[in-house]
Scaffold this motif. Structure first.
Motif, short mmCIF file in Angstrom:
data_model
loop_
_atom_site.label_atom_id
_atom_site.label_comp_id
_atom_site.label_asym_id
_atom_site.label_seq_id
_atom_site.Cartn_x
_atom_site.Cartn_y
_atom_site.Cartn_z
N VAL A 153 0.81 -1.22 0.00
CA VAL A 153 0.00 0.00 0.00
C VAL A 153 0.85 1.27 0.00
O VAL A 153 0.30 2.36 -0.21
N LEU A 154 2.14 1.16 0.24
CA LEU A 154 3.01 2.33 0.16
C LEU A 154 3.33 2.59 -1.30
O LEU A 154 3.69 1.66 -2.05
N ARG A 155 3.22 3.85 -1.73
CA ARG A 155 3.43 4.12 -3.16
C ARG A 155 3.97 5.53 -3.35
O ARG A 155 3.87 6.40 -2.49
N GLY A 156 4.53 5.73 -4.54
CA GLY A 156 4.96 7.05 -4.96
C GLY A 156 6.06 7.62 -4.08
O GLY A 156 6.95 6.91 -3.61
N ARG A 157 5.98 8.93 -3.87
CA ARG A 157 6.95 9.61 -3.01
C ARG A 157 6.50 9.46 -1.57
O ARG A 157 5.35 9.74 -1.24
N VAL A 158 7.41 9.02 -0.72
CA VAL A 158 7.09 8.70 0.67
C VAL A 158 7.80 9.67 1.60
O VAL A 158 9.01 9.90 1.48
N LEU A 199 12.08 -0.69 -0.79
CA LEU A 199 11.04 -1.07 -1.74
C LEU A 199 11.22 -0.39 -3.09
O LEU A 199 10.43 -0.59 -4.00
N GLY A 200 12.25 0.45 -3.20
CA GLY A 200 12.50 1.17 -4.44
C GLY A 200 11.73 2.46 -4.56
O GLY A 200 11.66 3.04 -5.66
N LEU A 201 11.16 2.95 -3.45
CA LEU A 201 10.38 4.18 -3.47
C LEU A 201 11.27 5.39 -3.21
O LEU A 201 12.33 5.29 -2.60
N ASP A 202 10.81 6.54 -3.68
CA ASP A 202 11.49 7.82 -3.43
C ASP A 202 11.16 8.22 -2.00
O ASP A 202 10.03 8.58 -1.68
N ALA A 203 12.16 8.14 -1.10
CA ALA A 203 11.90 8.28 0.33
C ALA A 203 12.60 9.50 0.92
O ALA A 203 13.76 9.77 0.64
N GLY A 224 7.54 22.81 0.06
CA GLY A 224 7.09 23.09 -1.30
C GLY A 224 7.00 21.83 -2.15
O GLY A 224 7.22 21.88 -3.36
N GLU A 225 6.69 20.71 -1.52
CA GLU A 225 6.67 19.42 -2.21
C GLU A 225 5.38 18.66 -1.89
O GLU A 225 4.69 18.97 -0.91
N GLN A 226 5.09 17.65 -2.71
CA GLN A 226 3.95 16.78 -2.51
C GLN A 226 4.45 15.36 -2.32
O GLN A 226 5.42 14.92 -2.94
N PHE A 227 3.75 14.64 -1.44
CA PHE A 227 4.09 13.25 -1.16
C PHE A 227 2.84 12.40 -1.28
O PHE A 227 1.78 12.77 -0.77
N SER A 252 -0.93 21.37 7.81
CA SER A 252 0.37 21.18 7.17
C SER A 252 0.34 19.96 6.25
O SER A 252 0.84 19.99 5.12
N LEU A 253 -0.29 18.88 6.73
CA LEU A 253 -0.42 17.68 5.90
C LEU A 253 -1.23 17.96 4.63
O LEU A 253 -0.91 17.46 3.55
N ARG A 254 -2.33 18.75 4.77
CA ARG A 254 -3.17 19.04 3.60
C ARG A 254 -2.38 19.73 2.50
O ARG A 254 -2.66 19.55 1.32
N SER A 255 -1.39 20.53 2.90
CA SER A 255 -0.58 21.24 1.91
C SER A 255 0.43 20.32 1.24
O SER A 255 1.02 20.69 0.22
N THR A 256 0.62 19.14 1.79
CA THR A 256 1.71 18.26 1.38
C THR A 256 1.23 17.01 0.66
O THR A 256 1.92 16.48 -0.20
N ILE A 257 0.02 16.53 1.02
CA ILE A 257 -0.52 15.31 0.43
C ILE A 257 -1.55 15.70 -0.63
O ILE A 257 -2.54 16.37 -0.32
#
Length: 210
Positions: free
Chosen positions: A49-54, A71-75, A113-116, A139-144
């Motif tokens: 269930v972990l995906r994308g940028r973490v 797992l090969g994810l961008d962490a 200034g990033e999204q995860f 803060s989370l809303r601005s990031t996810i």
């Protein structure tokens, strides 16, 4: 983090006492640093269930960011404690894993200034005051981005007594994420620690940004 109550007291290692500089705990090994990922988060990794940028927020010495990298994810891992981040960077080098570790404030994630796509939180949310919970969810809303997910492992009110970190109830979790979020599940789990008892009751919460 912004001056949470201490999760570790001088006589009782889990009793909240006062605002604290978390760097002081990393002069030794704090109770929550078990040197491996928490089993509840390993189960998430195994389930795919972990995906994308973490982002591992409040990462400590980085075990969950390192797990994502395996797992090969961008962490990315972030913590307010520079001493913890220094240890995390050494772990990444020793394990030949590529992880970005940053010293930063979880209440100001928008400054990245990033999204995860995935945010992991082990033992962070439960240290916040009510006001800081509001700041953190904003803060989370601005990031996810919409469709991204937040997984939180926090100390549960199922633990009897009044020592230890601030307890979380299911209702408190639901109320904190009632605007712009969908709570997918709140399940009983445990947080392992490196002293007796070896684990404490927790809530494992999965939440999707809407």
């Amino acid at each position: 983090m912004a001056s949470p109550e201490s999760p570790v007291g001088t006589s009782d290692p889990l009793k909240p006492r006062r605002p604290i500089d978390f760097d002081t705990f990393y002069q030794g090994t704090p109770p929550w640093d078990i040197g491996r990922p928490q089993p509840a988060f390993l189960d998430l990794a195994d389930a795919g269930v972990l995906r994308g940028r973490v982002l591992d927020v409040g990462c400590g010495t980085g075990e969950h960011a390192l797990m994502a990298a395996r797992l090969g994810l961008d962490a990315t891992g972030m913590d307010t404690a520079a001493a913890a981040i220094a240890r995390a960077r050494r772990k990444a080098a020793d394990r030949s894993l590529t992880v970005r570790f940053l010293v930063g404030d979880a209440l100001e994630l928008e400054q990245l200034g990033e999204q995860f796509d995935t945010v992991l939180d082990c033992g962070l949310f439960h240290v916040f005051t009510d006001d800081d919970r509001l700041r953190f969810t904003a803060s989370l809303r601005s990031t996810i981005p919409p469709g991204g997910r937040y997984f939180m492992l926090g100390f549960s009110d199922r633990q009897p007594g009044d020592t230890g970190p601030r307890r979380l109830t299911r209702d408190e979790i639901t109320a904190s994420f009632d605007d712009g979020w969908q709570i997918d599940s709140i399940e009983s789990a445990e947080i392992e620690i490196n002293l007796g008892p070896t684990s404490i009751p927790a809530w494992l919460t999965a939440i999707t940004r809407t």
